[in-house]
Design an enzyme around this catalytic site. Structure first.
Site, PDB file in Angstrom:
ATOM      1  N   ASN A 236       0.873  -1.178   0.000  1.00 43.13           N
ATOM      2  CA  ASN A 236       0.000   0.000   0.000  1.00 43.13           C
ATOM      3  C   ASN A 236       0.908   1.225   0.000  1.00 43.13           C
ATOM      4  O   ASN A 236       1.538   1.529   1.011  1.00 43.13           O
ATOM      5  CB  ASN A 236      -0.889  -0.031   1.253  1.00 43.13           C
ATOM      6  N   TRP A 237       0.966   1.880  -1.159  1.00 46.27           N
ATOM      7  CA  TRP A 237       1.887   3.018  -1.274  1.00 46.27           C
ATOM      8  C   TRP A 237       1.342   4.293  -0.618  1.00 46.27           C
ATOM      9  O   TRP A 237       2.026   5.305  -0.572  1.00 46.27           O
ATOM     10  CB  TRP A 237       2.215   3.274  -2.752  1.00 46.27           C
ATOM     11  N   LYS A 238       0.098   4.258  -0.168  1.00 40.71           N
ATOM     12  CA  LYS A 238      -0.504   5.427   0.488  1.00 40.71           C
ATOM     13  C   LYS A 238      -0.315   6.677  -0.393  1.00 40.71           C
ATOM     14  O   LYS A 238      -0.365   6.547  -1.607  1.00 40.71           O
ATOM     15  CB  LYS A 238       0.072   5.600   1.902  1.00 40.71           C
TER      16      LYS A 238
ATOM     17  N   HIS B  11      -9.343   1.532   5.298  1.00 41.00           N
ATOM     18  CA  HIS B  11      -8.052   1.677   5.984  1.00 41.00           C
ATOM     19  C   HIS B  11      -8.219   2.634   7.167  1.00 41.00           C
ATOM     20  O   HIS B  11      -8.987   3.603   7.084  1.00 41.00           O
ATOM     21  CB  HIS B  11      -7.010   2.220   4.996  1.00 41.00           C
TER      22      HIS B  11
ATOM     23  N   GLU C  49      -6.459   4.956   8.208  1.00 46.85           N
ATOM     24  CA  GLU C  49      -6.163   6.362   7.903  1.00 46.85           C
ATOM     25  C   GLU C  49      -7.382   7.039   7.280  1.00 46.85           C
ATOM     26  O   GLU C  49      -7.636   8.221   7.533  1.00 46.85           O
ATOM     27  CB  GLU C  49      -4.921   6.453   7.000  1.00 46.85           C
TER      28      GLU C  49
ATOM     29  N   GLU D 114      -5.053  -4.590  10.862  1.00 45.76           N
ATOM     30  CA  GLU D 114      -3.982  -3.616  11.044  1.00 45.76           C
ATOM     31  C   GLU D 114      -4.217  -2.852  12.343  1.00 45.76           C
ATOM     32  O   GLU D 114      -4.998  -1.884  12.365  1.00 45.76           O
ATOM     33  CB  GLU D 114      -3.962  -2.622   9.881  1.00 45.76           C
TER      34      GLU D 114
ATOM     35  N   GLY E 280       3.167   2.274  10.883  1.00 45.13           N
ATOM     36  CA  GLY E 280       4.189   3.297  10.730  1.00 45.13           C
ATOM     37  C   GLY E 280       4.956   3.607  11.997  1.00 45.13           C
ATOM     38  O   GLY E 280       5.643   4.627  12.078  1.00 45.13           O
TER      39      GLY E 280
ATOM     40  N   SER F 150       3.806  -2.151  10.369  1.00 43.48           N
ATOM     41  CA  SER F 150       5.256  -2.258  10.581  1.00 43.48           C
ATOM     42  C   SER F 150       5.845  -3.611  10.159  1.00 43.48           C
ATOM     43  O   SER F 150       6.778  -4.097  10.786  1.00 43.48           O
ATOM     44  CB  SER F 150       5.606  -1.942  12.039  1.00 43.48           C
TER      45      SER F 150
ATOM     46  N   GLY G 109       2.990  -1.102   4.256  1.00 41.79           N
ATOM     47  CA  GLY G 109       3.062   0.310   3.901  1.00 41.79           C
ATOM     48  C   GLY G 109       4.489   0.706   3.555  1.00 41.79           C
ATOM     49  O   GLY G 109       4.986   0.446   2.455  1.00 41.79           O
ATOM     50  N   GLY G 110       5.170   1.319   4.509  1.00 47.32           N
ATOM     51  CA  GLY G 110       6.502   1.887   4.274  1.00 47.32           C
ATOM     52  C   GLY G 110       7.479   0.948   3.572  1.00 47.32           C
ATOM     53  O   GLY G 110       8.207   1.366   2.655  1.00 47.32           O
TER      54      GLY G 110
HETATM   55  P1  13P Z   1       3.356   0.370   7.646  1.00 48.83           P
HETATM   56  O1  13P Z   1       3.801  -0.945   7.014  1.00 48.83           O
HETATM   57  O2  13P Z   1       4.096   1.550   7.111  1.00 48.83           O
HETATM   58  O3  13P Z   1       3.322   0.275   9.125  1.00 48.83           O
HETATM   59  O4  13P Z   1       1.831   0.590   7.161  1.00 48.83           O
HETATM   60  C1  13P Z   1       0.930  -0.436   7.295  1.00 48.83           C
HETATM   61  C2  13P Z   1      -0.296  -0.063   6.572  1.00 48.83           C
HETATM   62  O5  13P Z   1      -1.034   0.818   6.997  1.00 48.83           O
HETATM   63  C3  13P Z   1      -0.593  -0.766   5.321  1.00 48.83           C
HETATM   64  O6  13P Z   1      -1.890  -0.509   4.884  1.00 48.83           O
END
Ligand code: 13P
Length: 252
Positions: free
Chosen positions: A10-12, A93, A95, A164, A170, A209, A230-231
């Site tokens: 997920n590149w957000k 999600h 966020e 999640e 993050g 993470s 994510g990251g």
């Molecule tokens: P991180 O892997 O950066 O913690 O993000 C997880 C996430 O929200 C994937 O949707």
């Protein structure tokens, strides 16, 4: 539903066309790691270009509007992202739940819109730190599942759930392998009560993470069918570290 581990990036809100080289490198490497199903959800602006770069991996969106079209300035519908090359979308999600005040009912409408457009969906759930500390994590996740999952005939095979925990996103912090297993078993029970027998084969991803260094142990936890990353999905190097860990965890 495939039994292969499903590793989704997920590149957000990251990525311009300069990042297409990373997508290309991930796709080329995935050809050698066929034990793993790999997917990327770039921002809307890169869906079409990423689809053109990638031969093997699935490309998805990070969100869709519940309506198929209309006067919704700035929004994008499921049929639009499908037309751009997306075969799935993430919905719910944390966020989006936090930044855009998305409710379970809205997340469910979005998931059903994606299914109606012929896409599959990844529905995200997860508790906040306060909710976990108050001993409410399982109750919160159960409520999110009941309220957000699409319902109807033959729906389960198009659905993936991503657990999640909000406090792990993050932050570099993760639940213990035991806690991940306990929550995933709880989610499996709920899926079976919602979808009946079909709930047994819905994949449940862990997200929060995930890194090359911790992927093997998190992926080996009970009922974990993959990861939402994510990251660590932003460079081919770190994302491939996770995909390789998933491949190595698979028996021949
Ligand atoms: P991180 O892997 O950066 O913690 O993000 C997880 C996430 O929200 C994937 O949707």
């Amino acid at each position: 539903m495939s039994n292969r581990p499903y590793i989704v990036g997920n590149w957000k809100m990251h990525g311009t066309r300069a990042m297409l080289a990373e997508a290309r490198a991930i796709d080329r490497a995935a050809e050698r790691l066929l034990k793993v199903e790999v997917a990327l959800a770039p921002p809307f602006t890169l869906i079409h270009a990423t689809r053109k770069e990638a031969e093997l991996i699935a490309i998805g969106a990070q969100d869709v509007h519940p309506a198929d079209g209309g006067a919704h300035t700035g929004d994008v519908s499921a049929s639009m992202v499908k037309d751009a090359g997306a075969s799935f979308t993430i919905v719910g999600h944390s966020e989006r739940r936090a930044d855009h005040k998305e409710t379970n009912a809205l997340v469910k409408e979005k998931a059903e819109a994606a299914l109606a457009a012929g896409m599959s969906v990844i529905v995200c759930v997860g508790e906040t730190e306060e909710e976990r500390d108050a001993g409410k994590a399982e109750a919160v996740v159960a409520r999110q599942l009941t309220g957000s999952l699409p319902t109807g005939d033959d729906v389960a095979e198009k659905v993936t759930v991503a657990y999640e925990p909000v406090w792990a996103i993050g932050t570099g912090r993760t639940p213990t392998v035991e806690d991940v297993g306990a929550m995933h078993r709880h989610i499996r029970e709920k899926l079976e009560s919602i979808y009946g027998e079909a709930g047994a084969s819905v994949r449940i991803l862990y997200g929060g993470s995930v890194k090359p260094e911790n992927a093997a142990e998190l992926l080996a936890a009970d009922e974990v069918g993959g990861a939402l990353v994510g990251g660590a999905s932003l460079t081919a190097e770190s994302f491939l570290g996770i995909i390789i860990a998933a491949a190595e965890g698979e028996k021949d």
